[in-house]
Design a protein around this motif. Sequence first.
Motif, PDB file in Angstrom:
ATOM      1  N   ASN A 420       0.765  -1.217   0.069  1.00 14.02           N
ATOM      2  CA  ASN A 420      -0.020   0.050  -0.021  1.00 14.02           C
ATOM      3  C   ASN A 420       0.773   1.104  -0.081  1.00 14.02           C
ATOM      4  N   PHE A 421       0.742   2.155  -0.912  1.00  9.85           N
ATOM      5  CA  PHE A 421       1.761   3.079  -0.981  1.00  9.85           C
ATOM      6  C   PHE A 421       1.145   4.501  -0.865  1.00  9.85           C
ATOM      7  N   ARG A 422       2.221   5.292  -0.193  1.00 11.95           N
ATOM      8  CA  ARG A 422       1.678   6.802  -0.201  1.00 11.95           C
ATOM      9  C   ARG A 422       3.027   7.521  -0.486  1.00 11.95           C
ATOM     10  N   TRP A 423       2.634   8.773  -1.135  1.00 12.82           N
ATOM     11  CA  TRP A 423       3.940   9.644  -1.358  1.00 12.82           C
ATOM     12  C   TRP A 423       3.931  10.855  -0.832  1.00 12.82           C
ATOM     13  N   GLN A 424       4.939  11.651  -0.619  1.00 12.25           N
ATOM     14  CA  GLN A 424       5.120  12.819  -0.242  1.00 12.25           C
ATOM     15  C   GLN A 424       5.822  13.783  -1.172  1.00 12.25           C
ATOM     16  N   PRO A 425       5.236  15.009  -1.560  1.00 15.90           N
ATOM     17  CA  PRO A 425       6.090  15.870  -2.556  1.00 15.90           C
ATOM     18  C   PRO A 425       7.117  16.363  -1.939  1.00 15.90           C
ATOM     19  N   VAL A 426       8.264  16.582  -2.521  1.00 13.75           N
ATOM     20  CA  VAL A 426       9.457  17.645  -2.399  1.00 13.75           C
ATOM     21  C   VAL A 426       9.235  18.834  -3.268  1.00 13.75           C
ATOM     22  N   THR A 427       8.903  20.003  -2.613  1.00 14.67           N
ATOM     23  CA  THR A 427       8.851  21.200  -3.515  1.00 14.67           C
ATOM     24  C   THR A 427      10.104  22.203  -3.717  1.00 14.67           C
ATOM     25  N   TYR A 428      10.017  22.776  -4.813  1.00 19.13           N
ATOM     26  CA  TYR A 428      11.058  23.834  -5.058  1.00 19.13           C
ATOM     27  C   TYR A 428      10.754  25.011  -4.239  1.00 19.13           C
ATOM     28  N   SER A 429      11.939  25.648  -3.680  1.00 17.96           N
ATOM     29  CA  SER A 429      11.900  26.914  -2.794  1.00 17.96           C
ATOM     30  C   SER A 429      11.162  28.155  -3.454  1.00 17.96           C
ATOM     31  N   ALA A 430      11.787  27.988  -4.910  1.00 14.68           N
ATOM     32  CA  ALA A 430      11.704  29.457  -5.710  1.00 14.68           C
ATOM     33  C   ALA A 430      10.374  29.352  -6.135  1.00 14.68           C
ATOM     34  N   SER A 431       9.963  28.384  -7.150  1.00 14.33           N
ATOM     35  CA  SER A 431       8.801  27.814  -7.954  1.00 14.33           C
ATOM     36  C   SER A 431       7.625  27.434  -7.326  1.00 14.33           C
ATOM     37  N   LYS A 432       7.683  26.923  -6.176  1.00 16.78           N
ATOM     38  CA  LYS A 432       6.805  26.061  -5.419  1.00 16.78           C
ATOM     39  C   LYS A 432       6.328  24.693  -6.295  1.00 16.78           C
ATOM     40  N   ASP A 433       6.982  24.591  -7.153  1.00 17.33           N
ATOM     41  CA  ASP A 433       6.736  23.253  -8.155  1.00 17.33           C
ATOM     42  C   ASP A 433       7.186  22.212  -7.433  1.00 17.33           C
ATOM     43  N   VAL A 434       6.735  21.018  -7.595  1.00 21.58           N
ATOM     44  CA  VAL A 434       7.077  19.729  -7.160  1.00 21.58           C
ATOM     45  C   VAL A 434       8.270  19.169  -8.018  1.00 21.58           C
ATOM     46  N   MET A 435       9.374  18.755  -6.990  1.00 20.69           N
ATOM     47  CA  MET A 435      10.553  18.520  -7.492  1.00 20.69           C
ATOM     48  C   MET A 435      10.558  16.795  -7.696  1.00 20.69           C
ATOM     49  N   GLN A 436       9.985  16.252  -6.847  1.00 19.77           N
ATOM     50  CA  GLN A 436      10.019  14.875  -6.867  1.00 19.77           C
ATOM     51  C   GLN A 436       8.633  14.408  -5.785  1.00 19.77           C
ATOM     52  N   ARG A 437       8.286  13.120  -5.897  1.00 19.34           N
ATOM     53  CA  ARG A 437       7.483  12.723  -4.844  1.00 19.34           C
ATOM     54  C   ARG A 437       8.127  11.456  -4.152  1.00 19.34           C
ATOM     55  N   GLU A 438       8.222  11.575  -2.841  1.00 16.93           N
ATOM     56  CA  GLU A 438       9.042  10.304  -2.255  1.00 16.93           C
ATOM     57  C   GLU A 438       7.857   9.251  -1.874  1.00 16.93           C
ATOM     58  N   ILE A 439       7.993   8.005  -2.343  1.00 19.63           N
ATOM     59  CA  ILE A 439       7.421   7.030  -2.075  1.00 19.63           C
ATOM     60  C   ILE A 439       7.517   6.325  -0.552  1.00 19.63           C
ATOM     61  N   TYR A 440       6.448   6.107   0.291  1.00 21.39           N
ATOM     62  CA  TYR A 440       6.405   5.325   1.576  1.00 21.39           C
ATOM     63  C   TYR A 440       5.557   4.071   1.208  1.00 21.39           C
ATOM     64  N   CYS A 441       5.809   2.977   1.766  1.00 17.81           N
ATOM     65  CA  CYS A 441       4.980   1.683   1.620  1.00 17.81           C
ATOM     66  C   CYS A 441       4.557   1.159   2.994  1.00 17.81           C
ATOM     67  N   GLN A 442       3.554   0.451   3.083  1.00 14.65           N
ATOM     68  CA  GLN A 442       3.100  -0.137   3.940  1.00 14.65           C
ATOM     69  C   GLN A 442       2.812  -1.882   3.468  1.00 14.65           C
ATOM     70  N   LEU A 443       2.875  -2.842   4.171  1.00 14.84           N
ATOM     71  CA  LEU A 443       2.640  -4.072   3.923  1.00 14.84           C
ATOM     72  C   LEU A 443       1.002  -4.563   4.353  1.00 14.84           C
ATOM     73  N   ASN A 444       0.412  -5.258   3.469  1.00 22.97           N
ATOM     74  CA  ASN A 444      -0.774  -5.820   4.077  1.00 22.97           C
ATOM     75  C   ASN A 444      -0.619  -7.363   4.563  1.00 22.97           C
ATOM     76  N   ILE A 445      -0.421  -7.269   5.876  1.00 19.83           N
ATOM     77  CA  ILE A 445      -0.431  -8.706   6.517  1.00 19.83           C
ATOM     78  C   ILE A 445      -1.566  -9.061   7.184  1.00 19.83           C
ATOM     79  N   ASP A 446      -2.046  -9.873   6.994  1.00 21.83           N
ATOM     80  CA  ASP A 446      -3.304 -10.841   7.864  1.00 21.83           C
ATOM     81  C   ASP A 446      -4.313  -9.466   7.727  1.00 21.83           C
ATOM     82  N   ASP A 447      -4.545  -9.002   6.621  1.00 21.59           N
ATOM     83  CA  ASP A 447      -5.590  -7.842   6.479  1.00 21.59           C
ATOM     84  C   ASP A 447      -5.223  -6.606   7.233  1.00 21.59           C
ATOM     85  N   LYS A 448      -4.138  -6.551   7.658  1.00 21.13           N
ATOM     86  CA  LYS A 448      -3.764  -5.301   8.499  1.00 21.13           C
ATOM     87  C   LYS A 448      -2.626  -4.571   7.907  1.00 21.13           C
ATOM     88  N   LEU A 449      -2.628  -3.325   7.718  1.00 24.12           N
ATOM     89  CA  LEU A 449      -1.724  -2.401   7.274  1.00 24.12           C
ATOM     90  C   LEU A 449      -0.456  -2.302   8.103  1.00 24.12           C
TER      91      LEU A 449
END
Length: 639
Positions: A420-449
Amino acid sequence: MTLFRQIYSLLFGLFLLVIASVGYVQFTETQSFLSKQMESDLNNATHSLSLMLVPALEAGDIAGAETLVNVIFEGGYYQEVKLTWLVGGKQQIWNNPVEIQGVPQWFLDLNIFDTVKKSNTITSGWIQLAQLEITAHPGFGYHELWRIISNTIILFSILFLLAILCARLGLSWILKPLNSISVHAKGIANRQFGPDLPLPKTDELKDVVTAFNSMSAQLKKIFSSLDEEVTALRKKNLVDHASGLPNRQYMTNRLNSWLSEPNSGVLLMAKFDWLEEVHSKYGYQVRDETIKLLSDKFRENLNEYPQSVIARIAAYEFAFLVTDVEKEQVSKYLQALIRTVNQEISKAGCKPNEDFAIGVTERIGQMSVSEILAQADNALQIAARQNKVFHWFEADKHQLFSREQWREQLNNAINGKQFNFRWQPVTYSASKDVMQREIYCQLNIDDKLIHAGQFMPYVELLSLGSVLDKHLILTLEEKHIFERNYEPVAINLTHQSLSDPEFHSWLNHFLRNSPMAERICFDIPEAGVYGDPDSCIELCNVIRDNGAQFGIDHFGRQFGSMSYLQSLRPNYVKLDLSFAHYEENQHNSELCRALVNVASGLEIEVIVTGIQEHAQYDKFSALHTDAYQGFILPPESVA
């Protein structure tokens, strides 16, 4: 266009111009010569034939005249002979269909030679017998001109090829110092400094190479001085001078960073009262020497746990942070610590298992630095009051699985790609545009995250890191997550993947065959770089050669030289979370500024992590960092 090609093209053009000029002169001179030769031959032939025809004309012998004309035709290139008898007005015309062998038709069609005619009146005394007109055939001229031009072209072609070959070899030798400068300049642009270039024999290039070597040495010195500045600031602000271990400030920063991440582990706090007895008996110098020897033994005997941090936080107090381990490993760590302390106590003439106490506390959910320090201190005070060597303040929580159960559950979840994935944006200081999105993961084990803080210690413990990374990357591709945005997706690599050659080969094959390689970033922990630099260099080359990007995570957390930046040449670095609370009046402000200057001087983008609000990030404006990341823009679920 390179300088070599420019000079080479110039010489090529000049040589062609010379050859064309010589060829033109040769052509015109030869044409003129052949035209005059054909005209002279025609004059001679006309005069000779006129004299030979006089007897036949006087006798009216037509057959004799034809015989004489045929002899002329057989002896030279003549196109037409016209004989007009003045007595009777009879006219005879002879045509010679002479074919030109060995000359192409297109050359004949150029009409290089004009038609040459010669007429003469044949007389006998004062009596005019006939009018003779001979037209020369241009075949001789075309044949000779074609032969001369062909030989000239062959000769010039041979000379041209030899000249071009000599020019290429000569220019390569002459411009070799410039090529070396170019290669050296590209190396400097890639933050790689090699040895000085040797001085060439050409005087003009000597000055260039000398100036370039001087510039390269100065740049290298600047980067080295920045690295030395970072080392000096760390030693000044974050190292305890007596023990050589990190001090309380470093441990506080590390705890802050650790507690901000989904992680697990324990904190041990130890108080060694026997050091006070050494001080009272032998003085502070012997005490400091004992502390230094004790610290060295800690590093030597506890090095089995590379993720641990040992710090001296007070005169007789030490703190030990052990992360990403289970309880059984912490018990072994604790026993090794107690054994080391007892060995040094015995050497100092004190009694083992006396005059020291250790408090152990586990991380429980979301805790602050003050909370976990207070909890560890409480465990330490309980051990001291009860005259015990240690007291373990255990978390009142049930262990999800045993080690073997974790192995089975993790293998099933990873191989089944239960992510199960979530991501968090990394934002440029000057333009406020998104530089990249860092992925975080969770595992589904026994129907639990299960979040990463719970399962990652067992992933590392069971050597499942590279398996996890492979299936995680494949799942991201199968779900077309790389294609959802133009911004790259950042993936955190485990320590095992950094040093696993099979993972390197697999990743090389994956990136080579992926059309989305340029949208993938890999975060490499700084601890992994210090742990196995050669493998990290090999992995980074694989990533770079296939068009992907990579950066250094937890930048500035480890003690050591920053020279690895020149070898790895990352696209970006992410400052450790401990620098998120940057303040102008804090001791770590100078260190933070120096770290940013080192990375920026190498044209590496700097990302500040752990930012909670805009006012917090505004404090970094003076450092001119490139981007920021944190719960100011919290992670979002990836549908």
